[in-house]
Design a protein around this motif. Sequence first.
Motif, mmCIF file in Angstrom:
data_model
loop_
_atom_site.group_PDB
_atom_site.id
_atom_site.type_symbol
_atom_site.label_atom_id
_atom_site.label_comp_id
_atom_site.label_asym_id
_atom_site.label_seq_id
_atom_site.Cartn_x
_atom_site.Cartn_y
_atom_site.Cartn_z
ATOM 1 N N ALA A 186 0.806 -1.217 0.000
ATOM 2 C CA ALA A 186 0.000 0.000 0.000
ATOM 3 C C ALA A 186 0.843 1.274 0.000
ATOM 4 O O ALA A 186 0.348 2.341 -0.368
ATOM 5 C CB ALA A 186 -0.922 0.003 1.216
ATOM 6 N N LEU A 187 2.094 1.179 0.403
ATOM 7 C CA LEU A 187 2.960 2.357 0.440
ATOM 8 C C LEU A 187 3.365 2.821 -0.956
ATOM 9 O O LEU A 187 3.782 3.964 -1.140
ATOM 10 C CB LEU A 187 4.212 2.078 1.272
ATOM 11 N N ASP A 188 3.303 1.899 -1.903
ATOM 12 C CA ASP A 188 3.551 2.250 -3.312
ATOM 13 C C ASP A 188 4.888 2.962 -3.489
ATOM 14 O O ASP A 188 4.973 4.044 -4.089
ATOM 15 C CB ASP A 188 2.414 3.119 -3.849
ATOM 16 N N GLY A 189 5.938 2.350 -2.951
ATOM 17 C CA GLY A 189 7.282 2.878 -3.168
ATOM 18 C C GLY A 189 7.862 3.679 -2.032
ATOM 19 O O GLY A 189 9.074 3.927 -2.009
ATOM 20 N N ILE A 190 7.060 4.124 -1.080
ATOM 21 C CA ILE A 190 7.615 4.800 0.096
ATOM 22 C C ILE A 190 8.376 3.752 0.906
ATOM 23 O O ILE A 190 7.816 2.714 1.268
ATOM 24 C CB ILE A 190 6.510 5.433 0.957
ATOM 25 N N PRO A 191 9.648 3.959 1.205
ATOM 26 C CA PRO A 191 10.423 2.921 1.899
ATOM 27 C C PRO A 191 9.988 2.746 3.350
ATOM 28 O O PRO A 191 9.665 3.718 4.037
ATOM 29 C CB PRO A 191 11.861 3.435 1.817
ATOM 30 N N LEU A 192 9.981 1.500 3.791
ATOM 31 C CA LEU A 192 9.546 1.141 5.142
ATOM 32 C C LEU A 192 10.726 0.618 5.947
ATOM 33 O O LEU A 192 11.518 -0.197 5.456
ATOM 34 C CB LEU A 192 8.469 0.050 5.065
ATOM 35 N N ILE A 193 10.850 1.080 7.169
ATOM 36 C CA ILE A 193 11.797 0.504 8.130
ATOM 37 C C ILE A 193 11.083 0.386 9.475
ATOM 38 O O ILE A 193 10.050 1.026 9.701
ATOM 39 C CB ILE A 193 13.087 1.338 8.274
ATOM 40 N N GLY A 194 11.610 -0.444 10.373
ATOM 41 C CA GLY A 194 10.969 -0.560 11.674
ATOM 42 C C GLY A 194 11.514 -1.698 12.500
ATOM 43 O O GLY A 194 12.504 -2.345 12.142
ATOM 44 N N GLY A 195 10.847 -1.947 13.634
ATOM 45 C CA GLY A 195 11.291 -2.977 14.557
ATOM 46 C C GLY A 195 10.134 -3.633 15.276
ATOM 47 O O GLY A 195 9.056 -3.053 15.425
ATOM 48 N N SER A 196 10.381 -4.860 15.731
ATOM 49 C CA SER A 196 9.401 -5.623 16.500
ATOM 50 C C SER A 196 9.664 -5.428 17.992
ATOM 51 O O SER A 196 10.811 -5.517 18.451
ATOM 52 C CB SER A 196 9.506 -7.110 16.153
ATOM 53 N N ALA A 197 8.600 -5.169 18.739
ATOM 54 C CA ALA A 197 8.714 -4.899 20.168
ATOM 55 C C ALA A 197 9.360 -6.062 20.904
ATOM 56 O O ALA A 197 9.206 -7.224 20.525
ATOM 57 C CB ALA A 197 7.334 -4.609 20.748
ATOM 58 N N GLY A 198 10.083 -5.756 21.984
ATOM 59 C CA GLY A 198 10.750 -6.779 22.793
ATOM 60 C C GLY A 198 10.296 -6.740 24.237
ATOM 61 O O GLY A 198 9.551 -5.853 24.651
ATOM 62 N N ASP A 199 10.799 -7.707 25.012
ATOM 63 C CA ASP A 199 10.517 -7.710 26.457
ATOM 64 C C ASP A 199 11.665 -8.358 27.238
ATOM 65 O O ASP A 199 11.450 -9.204 28.107
ATOM 66 C CB ASP A 199 9.169 -8.373 26.777
ATOM 67 N N ASP A 200 12.900 -7.925 26.912
ATOM 68 C CA ASP A 200 14.090 -8.401 27.630
ATOM 69 C C ASP A 200 14.259 -9.909 27.575
ATOM 70 O O ASP A 200 14.683 -10.545 28.548
ATOM 71 C CB ASP A 200 14.076 -7.937 29.090
ATOM 72 N N LEU A 201 13.908 -10.510 26.439
ATOM 73 C CA LEU A 201 14.080 -11.945 26.198
ATOM 74 C C LEU A 201 13.218 -12.813 27.122
ATOM 75 O O LEU A 201 13.498 -13.993 27.301
ATOM 76 C CB LEU A 201 15.554 -12.352 26.324
ATOM 77 N N ALA A 202 12.147 -12.224 27.676
ATOM 78 C CA ALA A 202 11.216 -13.029 28.479
ATOM 79 C C ALA A 202 10.205 -13.748 27.583
ATOM 80 O O ALA A 202 9.695 -14.810 27.949
ATOM 81 C CB ALA A 202 10.479 -12.145 29.480
ATOM 82 N N PHE A 203 9.865 -13.169 26.436
ATOM 83 C CA PHE A 203 8.904 -13.728 25.483
ATOM 84 C C PHE A 203 7.536 -13.985 26.107
ATOM 85 O O PHE A 203 6.877 -14.971 25.832
ATOM 86 C CB PHE A 203 9.443 -15.018 24.846
ATOM 87 N N ARG A 204 7.132 -13.048 26.973
ATOM 88 C CA ARG A 204 5.830 -13.180 27.635
ATOM 89 C C ARG A 204 4.840 -12.112 27.203
ATOM 90 O O ARG A 204 3.675 -12.387 26.995
ATOM 91 C CB ARG A 204 6.001 -13.131 29.159
ATOM 92 N N SER A 205 5.323 -10.858 27.068
ATOM 93 C CA SER A 205 4.384 -9.774 26.759
ATOM 94 C C SER A 205 5.127 -8.621 26.097
ATOM 95 O O SER A 205 5.957 -7.965 26.728
ATOM 96 C CB SER A 205 3.700 -9.281 28.038
ATOM 97 N N THR A 206 4.830 -8.407 24.822
ATOM 98 C CA THR A 206 5.335 -7.218 24.133
ATOM 99 C C THR A 206 4.146 -6.319 23.844
ATOM 100 O O THR A 206 3.038 -6.797 23.597
ATOM 101 C CB THR A 206 6.065 -7.605 22.832
ATOM 102 N N VAL A 207 4.369 -5.008 23.870
ATOM 103 C CA VAL A 207 3.228 -4.091 23.846
ATOM 104 C C VAL A 207 3.582 -2.815 23.098
ATOM 105 O O VAL A 207 4.737 -2.383 23.064
ATOM 106 C CB VAL A 207 2.770 -3.784 25.295
ATOM 107 N N LEU A 208 2.552 -2.214 22.474
ATOM 108 C CA LEU A 208 2.676 -0.950 21.770
ATOM 109 C C LEU A 208 1.774 0.088 22.430
ATOM 110 O O LEU A 208 0.818 -0.259 23.134
ATOM 111 C CB LEU A 208 2.253 -1.093 20.303
#
Length: 395
Positions: free
Chosen positions: A168-190
């Motif tokens: 849908a961005l039609d050429g606009i470049p995308l960058i980003g990251g996936s939320a973390g939780d200090d390697l607990a892998f229990r709850s990531t949140v935005l």
Amino acid sequence: MRGSETVAHGTQMRRHLCGIQTAWTDAGEATEAVAAVAAILDRGVVGHLIVFFSPAYEVETLTAALAAQFPGVGLTGCSTSGGISPAGSIDRGLVAIAFPRQGFRIVSGVLTQITRLDVEGAASTVRGLRRTLDHGRPDGGSGHRFALSLIDSLANAEETVVSAVAWALDGIPLIGGSAGDDLAFRSTVLIHDGQVCRDAAVILLVETDFPIRIFKSDNFEPTNRRFVVTAAREEERRVSELNAEPAAREYAMAVGLDPENLSTMSFAAYPLAVKIGGEYYCRSISRVEPDGSMTFFCAIGEGVVLTLAQPRDIVEATRAELESLDEALGGLDLVIGFDCVFRRLDAESRQVRHRIADLYRRYGVVGFETYGEQYRSMHLNQTFTGIAIGRAERP
């Protein structure tokens, strides 16, 4: 000119030539952290605030405090496995990037229920953001544009989200990251505009008057050792067999380790990669399950061929990337970076984390340590991606 200030609670801020202010604190409580950052920022010029925060903070309290301290300001953010500030890495606390209204135009939206993503609906949301950014500008906008994604990593939906958004961005470049939780892998949140979001992705579209360049950097190269995924639960990103053998045992034998002693350090030191379009991309292992299967940070499926990779010098690879960006943009003012937490673990195991931190300080890198990185239409692992902003004077 750049400037910096320091207040209590280990809180500091820096003013960048482009008008962005960055601030960071190691305050132990959410309200204390927000108050410290609010006290040091020039809030009157802020149009949008991005925050990367410790999962130890109570997220509802954090969100309410941000809304109270920054009324009328667009707010987005996510939990992390470590923050990156212009003063170096921080293992707890909060990092804030305050975009000014002048020189930057930002619109944002949230995609919900991404585990069952409505691809058409997601694309429609992104197109709506583009129309909003274009509103009143018949030329479609005269500035430089990029999109930024923050994604709930535990939803295991990054590939679907990135594919829909990039389309849908039609050429606009995308960058980003996936939320973390200090390697607990229990709850990531935005967080997005006063709301706590899970099973979600936040998308920002940014137009700026300043020169920019998106980038990705890694420090691995393929070996001749290959594995075929012969049994997998694709919806869980879990591989139970490699080369028709129990996955963890086959991987451990290939790297010369005891299957019982595999750890996140092992996975950081001996990554796996998949070849796509002539390039290799990491598919990092997040953990070994009790039954000997392995869960990955990226989508994985039966029939996929994985290649064992070996690391190159992480310091020199990072230095080369930042020097290249510095030259291309005529000097770096700021880098918003998304750095895989496994790169930090690898740097720690090789006792070079301080040298990476020195590079990040020298080139003004700010961001967070992720559970995955986005670059254009790809979801990646064990990579450093981001957006570099040049030092050109304000138009």
